[in-house]
Design a protein around this motif. Structure first.
Motif, PDB file in Angstrom:
ATOM      1  N   THR A 136       0.823  -1.215   0.000  1.00  0.00           N
ATOM      2  CA  THR A 136       0.000   0.000   0.000  1.00  0.00           C
ATOM      3  C   THR A 136       0.856   1.263   0.000  1.00  0.00           C
ATOM      4  OG1 THR A 136      -0.144  -0.136   2.429  1.00  0.00           O
ATOM      5  CG2 THR A 136      -1.937  -1.139   1.146  1.00  0.00           C
ATOM      6  N   TYR A 137       2.133   1.131  -0.333  1.00  0.00           N
ATOM      7  CA  TYR A 137       3.062   2.260  -0.347  1.00  0.00           C
ATOM      8  C   TYR A 137       2.499   3.359  -1.233  1.00  0.00           C
ATOM      9  CZ  TYR A 137       7.690   4.502  -0.291  1.00  0.00           C
ATOM     10  OH  TYR A 137       8.739   5.365  -0.098  1.00  0.00           O
ATOM     11  N   ASP A 138       2.409   4.580  -0.699  1.00  0.00           N
ATOM     12  CA  ASP A 138       1.813   5.698  -1.417  1.00  0.00           C
ATOM     13  C   ASP A 138       2.847   6.816  -1.528  1.00  0.00           C
ATOM     14  OD1 ASP A 138       0.241   7.751  -2.431  1.00  0.00           O
ATOM     15  OD2 ASP A 138      -1.525   7.134  -1.282  1.00  0.00           O
ATOM     16  N   ARG A 139       3.638   6.759  -2.590  1.00  0.00           N
ATOM     17  CA  ARG A 139       4.751   7.693  -2.766  1.00  0.00           C
ATOM     18  C   ARG A 139       4.256   9.133  -2.880  1.00  0.00           C
ATOM     19  NH1 ARG A 139       7.874   9.742  -7.148  1.00  0.00           N
ATOM     20  NH2 ARG A 139       6.169   9.034  -8.479  1.00  0.00           N
ATOM     21  N   GLY A 140       3.170   9.335  -3.625  1.00  0.00           N
ATOM     22  CA  GLY A 140       2.658  10.683  -3.796  1.00  0.00           C
ATOM     23  C   GLY A 140       2.248  11.319  -2.484  1.00  0.00           C
ATOM     24  N   ARG A 141       1.616  10.536  -1.601  1.00  0.00           N
ATOM     25  CA  ARG A 141       1.198  11.069  -0.309  1.00  0.00           C
ATOM     26  C   ARG A 141       2.407  11.368   0.568  1.00  0.00           C
ATOM     27  NH1 ARG A 141      -3.200  11.923   2.552  1.00  0.00           N
ATOM     28  NH2 ARG A 141      -3.348  11.418   4.774  1.00  0.00           N
ATOM     29  N   VAL A 172       4.598  -5.069  -8.810  1.00  0.00           N
ATOM     30  CA  VAL A 172       4.990  -3.767  -9.339  1.00  0.00           C
ATOM     31  C   VAL A 172       4.076  -2.694  -8.739  1.00  0.00           C
ATOM     32  CG1 VAL A 172       5.233  -2.359 -11.415  1.00  0.00           C
ATOM     33  CG2 VAL A 172       5.828  -4.798 -11.473  1.00  0.00           C
ATOM     34  N   ARG A 173       4.693  -1.645  -8.182  1.00  0.00           N
ATOM     35  CA  ARG A 173       3.945  -0.505  -7.647  1.00  0.00           C
ATOM     36  C   ARG A 173       4.119   0.748  -8.508  1.00  0.00           C
ATOM     37  NH1 ARG A 173      -0.034  -0.983  -4.371  1.00  0.00           N
ATOM     38  NH2 ARG A 173       0.376   1.106  -3.541  1.00  0.00           N
ATOM     39  N   PHE A 174       5.195   0.782  -9.287  1.00  0.00           N
ATOM     40  CA  PHE A 174       5.488   1.960 -10.111  1.00  0.00           C
ATOM     41  C   PHE A 174       6.344   1.505 -11.274  1.00  0.00           C
ATOM     42  CE2 PHE A 174       8.547   5.144 -11.434  1.00  0.00           C
ATOM     43  CZ  PHE A 174       7.861   6.353 -11.454  1.00  0.00           C
ATOM     44  N   TRP A 199       4.786   7.467 -16.762  1.00  0.00           N
ATOM     45  CA  TRP A 199       4.848   6.615 -15.585  1.00  0.00           C
ATOM     46  C   TRP A 199       3.453   6.264 -15.114  1.00  0.00           C
ATOM     47  CZ3 TRP A 199       6.649  11.697 -13.854  1.00  0.00           C
ATOM     48  CH2 TRP A 199       5.894  12.281 -12.863  1.00  0.00           C
ATOM     49  N   VAL A 200       3.347   5.065 -14.567  1.00  0.00           N
ATOM     50  CA  VAL A 200       2.098   4.543 -14.013  1.00  0.00           C
ATOM     51  C   VAL A 200       2.404   4.105 -12.594  1.00  0.00           C
ATOM     52  CG1 VAL A 200       0.285   2.804 -14.235  1.00  0.00           C
ATOM     53  CG2 VAL A 200       1.320   3.794 -16.290  1.00  0.00           C
ATOM     54  N   GLU A 201       1.524   4.471 -11.660  1.00  0.00           N
ATOM     55  CA  GLU A 201       1.815   4.229 -10.255  1.00  0.00           C
ATOM     56  C   GLU A 201       0.564   3.832  -9.503  1.00  0.00           C
ATOM     57  OE1 GLU A 201       4.363   6.332  -6.702  1.00  0.00           O
ATOM     58  OE2 GLU A 201       3.643   7.593  -8.334  1.00  0.00           O
ATOM     59  N   GLN A 202       0.693   2.831  -8.645  1.00  0.00           N
ATOM     60  CA  GLN A 202      -0.387   2.478  -7.742  1.00  0.00           C
ATOM     61  C   GLN A 202      -0.266   3.312  -6.466  1.00  0.00           C
ATOM     62  OE1 GLN A 202      -0.395  -2.010  -7.737  1.00  0.00           O
ATOM     63  NE2 GLN A 202      -2.336  -1.599  -8.762  1.00  0.00           N
ATOM     64  N   ALA A 253      -4.063   1.534  -1.186  1.00  0.00           N
ATOM     65  CA  ALA A 253      -4.580   0.174  -1.303  1.00  0.00           C
ATOM     66  C   ALA A 253      -5.213  -0.112  -2.654  1.00  0.00           C
ATOM     67  CB  ALA A 253      -5.607  -0.075  -0.188  1.00  0.00           C
ATOM     68  N   ALA A 254      -5.804   0.891  -3.304  1.00  0.00           N
ATOM     69  CA  ALA A 254      -6.576   0.576  -4.506  1.00  0.00           C
ATOM     70  C   ALA A 254      -6.421   1.577  -5.640  1.00  0.00           C
ATOM     71  CB  ALA A 254      -8.061   0.470  -4.141  1.00  0.00           C
ATOM     72  N   GLY A 255      -5.901   2.765  -5.398  1.00  0.00           N
ATOM     73  CA  GLY A 255      -5.873   3.792  -6.429  1.00  0.00           C
ATOM     74  C   GLY A 255      -4.704   3.656  -7.385  1.00  0.00           C
ATOM     75  N   ALA A 256      -4.771   4.405  -8.464  1.00  0.00           N
ATOM     76  CA  ALA A 256      -3.673   4.449  -9.428  1.00  0.00           C
ATOM     77  C   ALA A 256      -3.709   5.793 -10.141  1.00  0.00           C
ATOM     78  CB  ALA A 256      -3.770   3.315 -10.440  1.00  0.00           C
ATOM     79  N   SER A 257      -2.540   6.225 -10.572  1.00  0.00           N
ATOM     80  CA  SER A 257      -2.425   7.476 -11.314  1.00  0.00           C
ATOM     81  C   SER A 257      -1.347   7.306 -12.373  1.00  0.00           C
ATOM     82  CB  SER A 257      -2.073   8.640 -10.373  1.00  0.00           C
ATOM     83  OG  SER A 257      -0.782   8.435  -9.796  1.00  0.00           O
ATOM     84  N   GLY A 258      -1.252   8.283 -13.241  1.00  0.00           N
ATOM     85  CA  GLY A 258      -0.228   8.225 -14.272  1.00  0.00           C
ATOM     86  C   GLY A 258       0.088   9.612 -14.789  1.00  0.00           C
ATOM     87  N   THR A 259       1.243   9.751 -15.377  1.00  0.00           N
ATOM     88  CA  THR A 259       1.635  11.000 -16.022  1.00  0.00           C
ATOM     89  C   THR A 259       2.238  10.675 -17.376  1.00  0.00           C
ATOM     90  OG1 THR A 259       2.009  12.198 -13.952  1.00  0.00           O
ATOM     91  CG2 THR A 259       3.117  13.033 -15.905  1.00  0.00           C
TER      92      THR A 259
END
Length: 403
Positions: free
Chosen positions: A34-39, A344-346, A146-149, A152-158
């Motif tokens: 559940t690592y959340d780098r953005g947060r 894979v998380r990122f 890049w694609v990142e989780q 626990a459940a979200g995902a984002s990308g740039t």
């Protein structure tokens, strides 16, 4: 001036904000799954350049000065980072809303030289049509993706696209770049050998970007931004130039007030806190994930805000706090990490440009001790990969990197 008002103590609110930031960073880094780098980056970014002003508030000579300095720091934190206003109020309470500056709308602004510059915009059919009028998207090339989780459940990308100009520019020494920041990402498929051409559609159903022959990104929404030093010559730039007020005439700035030097123990505490937050924030670069002991740094700083207030600025008490932190300080894992098998998380790929080689970065969640315990994170960089494929489907992110 009373040292507190009806809202309570600003210094106490500031200390609580620090403690909650550390707690939330620790939660975001606790388990690789559940690592959340953005947060982590957002929470630590709030404390950029704040350690010394915080210690000046803690060690000020009078209660009134402590409160004045604490209020000034709360204002400065939001002035520097307007996007943090809601986060700060969520943590310290809405009673401080009138103290904090409000966010300005994202509209084109003039730079120091008076040249109008673009602002980010929410992706709408109208915004996209404006971009396609000024830029050639059909021949765009992926510069970075890049694609990142998240959690626990979200995902984002740039997605960053190198785009050609449709408008006549007087100088074209460097190209234009369109960035698409995707939130609520539900599907991604990309192969770096199939990276030319982009078609975007957006509407009530979300945003879809088609790349090359078979690539796709689907998300709930997106923010568009343009990096183009000749944007003021585009159709959109000329329209913005006509309605954007000129800059105010330059006015002489008063010399900044001379701030007192922190006493030795207070200075050491400020350095430890500032360096720790800077280390945590360094996971802004995904390649640093796994090298930076974020969870251990949070354990070192646990309760820091309350502990600082409890010292009442006493040098001896601050010295003891410094020794406690020094004894608990974790060691950074320098050197090239060995990637562990895992989820894979990122995953990111960057094209070669400006003398830099192409590169892929992957972050993994790994469970060397078995899936029953907390999972670890590791990252690795792969220069000039011959193969890079990434896919997000059904909430699962996968990547293939080789060569």
């Amino acid at each position: 001036m009373d040292h507190e008002d009806a809202r309570g103590s600003a210094l106490t609110a500031l200390a609580a904000l620090l403690d909650r930031s550390i707690e939330q960073i620790a939660q975001a880094a606790e388990d690789g799954r559940t690592y959340d780098r953005g947060r982590i980056v957002s929470l630590s970014d709030l404390w950029d350049n704040a350690a010394v002003p915080l210690l000046r508030a803690v060690t000020a000579a009078t209660p009134a000065e402590r409160e004045d300095r604490a209020r000034a720091l709360l204002r400065a934190m939001v002035t520097r980072r307007p996007q943090h206003r809601e986060r700060v109020l969520e943590q310290v309470g809405g009673q401080w809303a009138d103290l904090l500056p409000t966010s300005r709308p994202a509209v084109p602004q003039r730079d120091f030289f008076g040249v109008v510059r673009p602002a980010p915009s929410v992706c709408t059919p109208e915004a996209w049509a404006g971009l396609t009028a000024d830029y050639e998207l059909g021949a765009a090339g992926v510069r970075r993706l890049w694609v990142e989780q998240e959690g626990a459940a979200g995902a984002s990308g740039t997605l960053e696209l190198s785009v050609g100009r449709r408008y006549p520019a007087t100088a074209t020494a460097s190209g234009a770049v369109l960035a698409v920041q995707l939130h609520g990402l539900t599907e991604a498929r990309f192969d770096h050998t199939d990276r030319h051409g982009a078609v975007l559609t957006c509407g009530a159903g979300g945003v879809t970007v088609r790349l090359g022959r078979g690539g796709v990104l689907r998300a709930a929404g997106a923010v568009l931004s343009v990096e183009d030093h000749r944007w003021h010559e585009s159709a959109a730039g000329r329209r913005a130039d006509a309605v954007t007020p000129p800059n105010d005439p330059p006015r002489p700035r008063p010399a900044p007030a001379e701030e007192p030097e922190l006493a030795p123990a207070a200075g050491r505490v400020a350095r430890v806190l500032g360096v720790a937050m800077m280390e945590i924030r360094s996971v802004r670069s995904a390649a640093e994930v796994g090298r930076v002991p974020v969870a251990a740094l949070c354990r070192m700083l646990a309760g820091a805000g309350g502990a600082l207030v409890a010292t009442a600025g006493d040098e001896a008490a601050l010295g003891r706090l410094y020794e406690e932190w020094r004894a608990r300080r974790p060691v950074r894992e320098d050197g090239e990490p060995s990637p562990l098998p895992g989820r894979v998380r990122f995953a990111s790929w960057s094209a070669a440009r400006d003398g830099r080689r192409a590169e892929a970065v992957v972050v993994l969640a790994s469970a060397p001790g078995g899936p029953g315990g907390l999972w670890l994170t590791s990252s690795y960089e792969h220069p000039e990969p011959a193969v890079f494929r990434v896919e997000l489907t059904g909430g699962q992110l996968s990547a293939e990197v080789a060569g």
